[in-house]
Design an enzyme around this catalytic site. Structure first.
Site, PDB file in Angstrom:
ATOM      1  N   ASP A 277      14.850   6.928 -14.262  1.00 45.31           N
ATOM      2  CA  ASP A 277      14.960   6.796 -12.761  1.00 45.31           C
ATOM      3  C   ASP A 277      15.100   7.273 -11.618  1.00 45.31           C
ATOM      4  OD1 ASP A 277      17.461   5.517 -13.017  1.00 45.31           O
ATOM      5  OD2 ASP A 277      16.049   3.741 -11.464  1.00 45.31           O
ATOM      6  N   CYS A 278      16.392   8.598 -12.335  1.00 48.63           N
ATOM      7  CA  CYS A 278      16.937   9.386 -11.511  1.00 48.63           C
ATOM      8  C   CYS A 278      16.673  10.928 -10.997  1.00 48.63           C
ATOM      9  CB  CYS A 278      18.268   9.397 -12.686  1.00 48.63           C
ATOM     10  SG  CYS A 278      19.091   8.504 -11.873  1.00 48.63           S
ATOM     11  N   ILE A 279      16.669  11.612 -12.518  1.00 49.10           N
ATOM     12  CA  ILE A 279      15.378  12.333 -12.242  1.00 49.10           C
ATOM     13  C   ILE A 279      14.634  12.947 -11.517  1.00 49.10           C
ATOM     14  CG2 ILE A 279      15.636  15.272 -14.050  1.00 49.10           C
ATOM     15  CD1 ILE A 279      18.114  13.962 -13.386  1.00 49.10           C
ATOM     16  N   VAL A 281      13.677  10.935  -9.529  1.00 52.80           N
ATOM     17  CA  VAL A 281      13.296  10.753  -7.971  1.00 52.80           C
ATOM     18  C   VAL A 281      14.564  11.252  -6.788  1.00 52.80           C
ATOM     19  CG1 VAL A 281      14.347   8.256  -7.204  1.00 52.80           C
ATOM     20  CG2 VAL A 281      13.109   7.982  -8.867  1.00 52.80           C
ATOM     21  N   SER A 282      15.838  11.690  -7.404  1.00 50.19           N
ATOM     22  CA  SER A 282      16.308  12.369  -7.219  1.00 50.19           C
ATOM     23  C   SER A 282      16.313  13.235  -5.493  1.00 50.19           C
ATOM     24  CB  SER A 282      17.662  12.376  -7.593  1.00 50.19           C
ATOM     25  OG  SER A 282      18.440  11.561  -7.815  1.00 50.19           O
TER      26      SER A 282
END
Ligand SMILES: NC(=O)c1ccc[n+]([C@@H]2O[C@H](COP(=O)([O-])OP(=O)(O)OC[C@H]3O[C@@H](n4cnc5c(N)ncnc54)[C@H](O)[C@@H]3O)[C@@H](O)[C@H]2O)c1
Length: 448
Positions: A277-279, A281-282
């Site tokens: 849910d990071c790469i 999304v950011s």
């Protein structure tokens, strides 16, 4: 001495004595390790989560996150410095509140701050003078000051005067055994000097090093810069993989050799696409905010789009390799997807490219099964809910030999790759999990 100054001094003293009471809102991949690390540093800590089942499991000492030491949660609970609850009323008795809730994308792929807003509203109900509130969730630069702060100030208390407000991005890397919450330097930022001093003082007692920055927006931007850097480099190496293969060069060998340069290069490895849910999304958060302020990030956007298409490219490549292998069409082919987690050794399928590949291959007419030691049963996922309930296939010589192709999508350590190499008729490896090792005559092994 003004009341505001005495509240500030009182919190500093409590932090110095390690009896400041801490609450983390959200007990997921970020909030739970953070809460445990804080309690292990000696602070009385309460974790709040709306998921009552998760709260009950944690209070029962269950190992809710697989890569934790067996007894980490049980020890924290038994030590009486940590507990979990679903009741926000506990916030009335805490000094420092850390918000660690999800910040996903909306269906229209725009930043979705619903969870942050809801958490801030829950905190606002209990906010009292002298508390420090820290947002840890990934947000766009400006969100803490323009979205969270007004909610917290609804009842008349002022940030920087009556209560304190800071942003400190989480840099947790689930499953990383080299760096944990404590050893990863912590960025701490705030818009006023007192909030900055308090957050720095607090985290100096928790982590090996703090990195103070001048504002909330700077701290927010650091996180997005880090992840956008990864996004661009992953897109770049996947692009190089295709071009270098056409040149007869193995990109894995190139990256390994290039990584020996002691400066100016950092290795990124090809794969089936990006997940978690990071790469994924950011960069969307950063690009969205850039447009919002009349700017743009075309390189980030292009990398994002390239990464989004990676699973489709892999599915297409599977079809090509199948057709080479005795001319088997993808329609009707039996394919085993090896690994559905978005990365190795974690039980997390959020935005997993493996699921997108599985789905695409089935749209192309293949019959897919999967194996993943972390998922005996396929969980409900946001993007592929229809896949839920399927069961992980046991790996054996017989089952593996029954597939037209086996596709390594996640390189979990627990998989017996020797068995996979010996028994698969066509083994396609998106992670270089085997690097050609253990492949026997009569079997075809292709890094794709
Ligand atoms: N997972 C990672 O590797 C990682 C790394 C760095 C940063 N982050 C960021 O950290 C944030 C949290 O991510 P995560 O992976 O821990 O999410 P998660 O989904 O694992 O956990 C979030 C938890 O918050 C709970 N929750 C949601 N709304 C709540 C509310 N209003 N009150 C109380 N509890 C609530 C959910 O029930 C869930 O247990 C996100 O912004 C993410 O981008 C994640």
């Amino acid at each position: 001495m003004t009341n505001a100054f005495s509240l500030f001094s009182a919190l500093k003293e409590r932090i110095a004595r390690r009896d400041a009471r801490i609450a983390t809102v959200g007990l997921g991949y970020v909030g739970l390790p953070l809460a445990l690390t804080i309690s292990e540093a000696g602070f009385p800590t309460t974790g709040i989560d709306l998921n009552e089942k998760r709260v009950a499991g944690i209070n029962a000492g269950e190992r809710t996150i697989s890569y934790f030491a067996d007894d980490r949660i049980a020890k924290a609970i038994a030590g009486a410095r940590f507990r979990a609850t679903s009741d926000f009323a506990v916030l009335g008795e805490t000094d420092i509140i850390l918000i660690c809730v999800p910040t996903p994308l909306s269906p229209a792929r725009a930043p979705d701050l619903t969870y942050v807003i809801r958490a801030a509203e829950g905190i606002a109900e209990w906010l009292r003078p002298g508390q420090l509130v820290v947002l840890e969730s990934t947000v766009w630069p400006g969100a803490t000051a323009t979205v969270v702060k007004p909610i917290l100030e609804r009842k008349g208390l002022r940030a920087g005067e009556d209560f304190y407000l800071a942003f400190s991005p989480e840099r947790e890397d689930p499953g990383n055994h080299k760096y944990d919450t404590k050893s990863i330097p912590k960025i701490v930022g705030a818009d006023d000097a007192r909030s900055r001093e308090l957050i720095d003082m607090f985290y100096s007692r928790i982590v090996s090093r703090t990195v103070p920055v001048s504002s909330l927006a700077t701290a927010e931007a650091v996180k997005l810069a880090e992840n956008s850097f990864r996004t661009v480099n992953i897109a770049l190496v996947n692009e190089m993989k295709v071009a270098m293969e056409a040149m007869g060069v193995d990109v894995w060998e190139v990256v390994r050799a290039a990584a020996t340069k002691p400066f100016g290069y950092m290795p990124f490895y090809p794969g089936p696409g990006i997940g978690g849910d990071c790469i994924p999304v950011s960069p969307v958060y950063l690009s969205w905010r850039a447009k919002d302020v009349g700017s743009s990030l075309p390189i980030v956007d292009l990398a994002q789009s390239s990464n989004d298409h990676a699973p489709d490219l892999i599915a297409g490549r599977v079809a090509v390799e199948l057709s080479k292998d005795g001319g088997k069409p993808v329609k009707g082919a039996r394919i085993l997807i090896l690994g559905i987690a978005y990365k190795k050794d974690v039980e997390d399928t959020r935005e997993s490219p493996a699921l997108a590949i599985l789905n695409r291959l089935e749209e192309m007419g293949a019959a897919c099964d999967y194996h993943d030691p972390y998922f005996p049963v396929m969980p409900v996922t946001r993007d592929h809910p229809a896949l839920a309930g399927r069961r992980s296939v046991e790996l054996s010589e017989v089952t593996l030999a029954g597939y037209d192709a086996v596709l390594v999508t996640t390189d979990h350590t627990a998989v017996d790759y020797g068995l996979v190499a010996r028994s698969s008729r066509l083994l396609l490896d998106t992670r270089n999990a085997l690097d050609g090792r253990g492949v026997v005559a009569g079997r075809r092994y292709v890094k794709i």
